[in-house]
Design a protein around this motif. Structure first.
Motif, PDB file in Angstrom:
ATOM      1  N   ARG A  34       0.841  -1.206   0.000  1.00 47.29           N
ATOM      2  CA  ARG A  34       0.000   0.000   0.000  1.00 47.29           C
ATOM      3  C   ARG A  34       0.873   1.251   0.000  1.00 47.29           C
ATOM      4  O   ARG A  34       0.599   2.211  -0.715  1.00 47.29           O
ATOM      5  CB  ARG A  34      -0.925  -0.005   1.212  1.00 47.29           C
ATOM      6  N   ARG A  37       2.475   1.667  -3.507  1.00 48.81           N
ATOM      7  CA  ARG A  37       1.476   2.136  -4.468  1.00 48.81           C
ATOM      8  C   ARG A  37       1.217   3.633  -4.284  1.00 48.81           C
ATOM      9  O   ARG A  37       1.174   4.397  -5.247  1.00 48.81           O
ATOM     10  CB  ARG A  37       0.190   1.326  -4.301  1.00 48.81           C
ATOM     11  N   ALA A  38       1.077   4.082  -3.033  1.00 44.96           N
ATOM     12  CA  ALA A  38       0.830   5.504  -2.760  1.00 44.96           C
ATOM     13  C   ALA A  38       2.023   6.358  -3.182  1.00 44.96           C
ATOM     14  O   ALA A  38       1.847   7.438  -3.756  1.00 44.96           O
ATOM     15  CB  ALA A  38       0.528   5.705  -1.282  1.00 44.96           C
ATOM     16  N   ARG A  40       4.258   5.637  -5.547  1.00 35.85           N
ATOM     17  CA  ARG A  40       4.344   5.663  -7.018  1.00 35.85           C
ATOM     18  C   ARG A  40       3.381   6.678  -7.614  1.00 35.85           C
ATOM     19  O   ARG A  40       3.680   7.299  -8.629  1.00 35.85           O
ATOM     20  CB  ARG A  40       4.079   4.272  -7.577  1.00 35.85           C
ATOM     21  N   LYS A  41       2.229   6.854  -6.980  1.00 35.18           N
ATOM     22  CA  LYS A  41       1.269   7.852  -7.455  1.00 35.18           C
ATOM     23  C   LYS A  41       1.745   9.273  -7.175  1.00 35.18           C
ATOM     24  O   LYS A  41       1.478  10.188  -7.941  1.00 35.18           O
ATOM     25  CB  LYS A  41      -0.091   7.646  -6.775  1.00 35.18           C
ATOM     26  N   ALA A  42       2.461   9.470  -6.059  1.00 37.32           N
ATOM     27  CA  ALA A  42       2.819  10.807  -5.606  1.00 37.32           C
ATOM     28  C   ALA A  42       4.190  11.294  -6.062  1.00 37.32           C
ATOM     29  O   ALA A  42       4.459  12.491  -6.021  1.00 37.32           O
ATOM     30  CB  ALA A  42       2.756  10.859  -4.079  1.00 37.32           C
ATOM     31  N   GLU A  44       7.498  11.548  -8.815  1.00 36.48           N
ATOM     32  CA  GLU A  44       8.039  11.381 -10.165  1.00 36.48           C
ATOM     33  C   GLU A  44       9.377  10.690 -10.011  1.00 36.48           C
ATOM     34  O   GLU A  44      10.259  11.182  -9.323  1.00 36.48           O
ATOM     35  CB  GLU A  44       8.254  12.736 -10.833  1.00 36.48           C
TER      36      GLU A  44
END
Length: 56
Positions: A34, A37-38, A40-42, A44
């Motif tokens: 989790r 994943r968080a 990777r979204k936030a 660069e």
């Protein structure tokens, strides 16, 4: 037989409150997938959780 998903967790140091000076005094359990994943979204760029990257 169906595979059961078991979340990998790690216990990490955590402060009880940001206003408390000094090193972390508490512990917190984090679900690694989790968190990855968080991030990777936030972020660069790369998010790496392999043993070598964690050791650095």
């Amino acid at each position: 037989m169906a595979r059961t998903h078991v979340a990998e967790t790690r216990e990490v140091p955590a402060k009880t409150a940001p206003s408390v000076p000094g090193p972390p005094r508490g512990r917190q359990v984090v679900e690694v997938r989790r968190l990855a994943r968080a991030l990777r979204k936030a972020v660069e760029g790369e998010v790496r959780f392999d043993a070598g990257s964690r050791a650095m």
